[in-house]
Write an enzyme that holds these catalytic residues in place. Structure first.
Site, PDB file in Angstrom:
ATOM      1  N   HIS A 268      35.174  46.283  63.250  1.00 43.01           N
ATOM      2  CA  HIS A 268      36.175  46.878  62.612  1.00 43.01           C
ATOM      3  C   HIS A 268      36.447  46.303  61.090  1.00 43.01           C
ATOM      4  O   HIS A 268      36.030  46.852  60.003  1.00 43.01           O
ATOM      5  CB  HIS A 268      37.667  46.592  63.397  1.00 43.01           C
ATOM      6  CG  HIS A 268      38.743  47.487  62.814  1.00 43.01           C
ATOM      7  ND1 HIS A 268      38.692  48.335  61.757  1.00 43.01           N
ATOM      8  CD2 HIS A 268      40.098  47.531  63.315  1.00 43.01           C
ATOM      9  CE1 HIS A 268      39.779  48.913  61.769  1.00 43.01           C
ATOM     10  NE2 HIS A 268      40.645  48.404  62.495  1.00 43.01           N
ATOM     11  N   HIS A 309      29.330  55.812  57.618  1.00 48.78           N
ATOM     12  CA  HIS A 309      30.564  55.306  58.160  1.00 48.78           C
ATOM     13  C   HIS A 309      30.916  56.252  59.414  1.00 48.78           C
ATOM     14  O   HIS A 309      30.184  56.973  59.563  1.00 48.78           O
ATOM     15  CB  HIS A 309      31.612  55.831  57.229  1.00 48.78           C
ATOM     16  CG  HIS A 309      32.961  55.246  57.368  1.00 48.78           C
ATOM     17  ND1 HIS A 309      33.988  55.766  58.419  1.00 48.78           N
ATOM     18  CD2 HIS A 309      33.819  54.277  56.974  1.00 48.78           C
ATOM     19  CE1 HIS A 309      34.970  55.117  58.467  1.00 48.78           C
ATOM     20  NE2 HIS A 309      34.859  54.152  57.682  1.00 48.78           N
ATOM     21  N   ASP A 367      33.284  49.386  52.067  1.00 53.69           N
ATOM     22  CA  ASP A 367      33.083  47.901  52.512  1.00 53.69           C
ATOM     23  C   ASP A 367      32.207  47.136  51.544  1.00 53.69           C
ATOM     24  O   ASP A 367      31.884  46.280  51.135  1.00 53.69           O
ATOM     25  CB  ASP A 367      32.811  47.902  53.864  1.00 53.69           C
ATOM     26  CG  ASP A 367      33.970  48.229  54.894  1.00 53.69           C
ATOM     27  OD1 ASP A 367      35.134  47.791  54.727  1.00 53.69           O
ATOM     28  OD2 ASP A 367      33.454  49.268  55.786  1.00 53.69           O
TER      29      ASP A 367
END
Length: 431
Positions: A268, A309, A367
């Protein structure tokens, strides 16, 4: 309740009576089938990971992963990242509308006056080992806030919930920076009310009592965007953990601590930390082709972190903004020749141009770029998920508050039991 659709779903089980299931329409997005009639008829659904289950009704965030859409209260994330700030987005998520100039000023003033933490809280940090992970510290300290703020624990009181929201949004950067300072043995820095939200965080992270620390405004804007772009992401694991914990009537600080614990999981919130670990594993530009080949090999467990993703199947709408921000930060700091960052830029080019990655839509995600930015600013990888938690706090609070603003049920998922049927206890001498 949401609006009912004109259509209905029908379900027949084992030749029994046909159930007519209501279908609900959201503002946008797919219709949802109400399956609550199944339980009185002795059935319930099996949905591991809740990937096909709407656990609640919400007006906060909408995601269309196929089209790369992320809306906060209807506003596209790209517009908010370009024109707004993290605190203005906080106001939007909590209250549902963008603030007027006066409302924005009042909200920012209120947050700035709640940034300090109780002085006794600093003694909590000394109970942790010096090498404790900052997320372990943050999870424990946030949970302990309920021991200090008894005046905002009545979750049925709208004003109490608002005060708790102010405190959590304001104090989270302070607690996060204290976690970092403790880990490196430096004194805690008190927050400054004259600085913006992101400026204050950088000041508390990198300032020290021995000299005047001047915040770089390019870096502060980058940090503000990181907070904003991580502010909310619908019913993800940590937000669901906050809602589930909140459904028991737990106090807000315990609920947010539950969210932090869920976010800590590497699947996560640890993705941007994994990006830097991957870059360090590659180590040198000369080894990029070797690792790209490993990523393409179906029999090799190696994965390129920060690409693709789970939700966004086309592109991550947050990534474009983060890419622009990463370029600004690298230019400002003159780090174009940093070895790890050169590897990152080369991987970015490959992912955007190589047919294998293009066809599989393994594009750089938020990210990937946020990891590059945080590395460039000088923030250690152990703090990456902590910063994610700082940004996501408002999303957790908004969902927690939304749940308590209407009737709700305590969360109670069901299970498909596959253990032993009923059996008799055997005396120990016969086993």
């Amino acid at each position: 309740m949401p609006d009912k659709s004109d259509s209905k779903a029908t379900l027949t089980i084992d030749g029994g009576p046909t159930l007519e299931l209501p279908v609900y329409q959201g503002t946008i997005g797919p219709d949802v089938i109400d399956i609550s009639q199944l339980t009185p008829n002795g059935r319930f659904t099996f949905d591991p990971g809740f990937v096909s289950t709407a656990s609640c009704e919400s007006q906060i965030t909408f995601i269309d992963g196929g089209k790369g859409v992320l809306l906060h209260r209807g506003y596209p994330i790209e517009q908010l990242a370009k024109h707004s700030s993290h605190l203005e987005t906080c106001y939007l998520l909590i209250y549902g509308e963008l603030p007027t100039e006066a409302q924005k000023a009042e909200f920012e003033y209120t947050i700035s006056r709640h940034t300090m933490v109780h002085e006794q809280l600093s003694t909590f940090y000394s109970g942790f080992r010096r090498d404790a992970h900052p997320m372990a510290i943050l999870c424990g300290v946030v949970g302990a806030l309920s021991a200090f703020y008894h005046d905002s624990l009545d979750i049925s009181d709208e004003k109490h919930r608002e005060i708790a929201a102010f405190r959590l949004i304001a104090k989270m950067p302070t607690l996060a920076a204290m976690s970092y300072k403790f880990s490196i043995g430096q004194p805690f820095m008190y927050p400054r009310n004259d600085l913006s939200y992101a400026e204050n965080f950088l000041y508390m992270m990198f300032g020290n009592p021995c000299e005047d620390y001047q915040v770089n405004h390019v870096l502060a804007r980058a940090m503000d965007r990181i907070f904003l772009l991580h502010a909310d992401h619908e019913q993800n694991a940590s937000t669901s953990a906050v809602r589930l914990t909140g459904s028991s009537g737990a106090n807000p600080f315990a609920c947010i601590a539950a969210g932090i614990a869920a976010l800590w999981g590497p699947s996560h919130g640890g993705a941007n930390e994994a990006v830097l670990e991957m870059l360090e594993e590659i180590g040198d530009e000369s080894r990029i082709d070797e690792f790209v080949a490993k990523a393409k090999d179906k029999n090799d467990p190696f994965r390129l972190m920060g690409f693709g993703h789970r939700v966004y199947k086309n592109f991550d709408p947050r990534a474009k903004v983060m890419k622009e921000t990463a370029d600004e930060v690298l230019t400002e700091l003159g780090l174009e020749d940093d070895p790890l960052l050169k590897i990152a830029k080369r991987l970015e080019t490959i992912a955007l141009e190589d047919d294998y990655f293009v066809q599989k839509k393994l594009y750089p995600n938020v990210d990937f770029y946020s990891g590059i930015i945080l590395k460039a600013i000088g923030i250690p990888t152990s703090m990456f998920t902590v910063i994610f938690a700082v940004g996501r706090t408002v999303g957790w609070i908004a969902h927690w508050n939304e749940m308590h603003s209407a009737p709700y049920k305590i969360g109670r998922p069901r299970q498909l039991y596959t253990g032993y049927p009923t059996r008799d206890y055997q005396p120990i001498n016969t086993r």
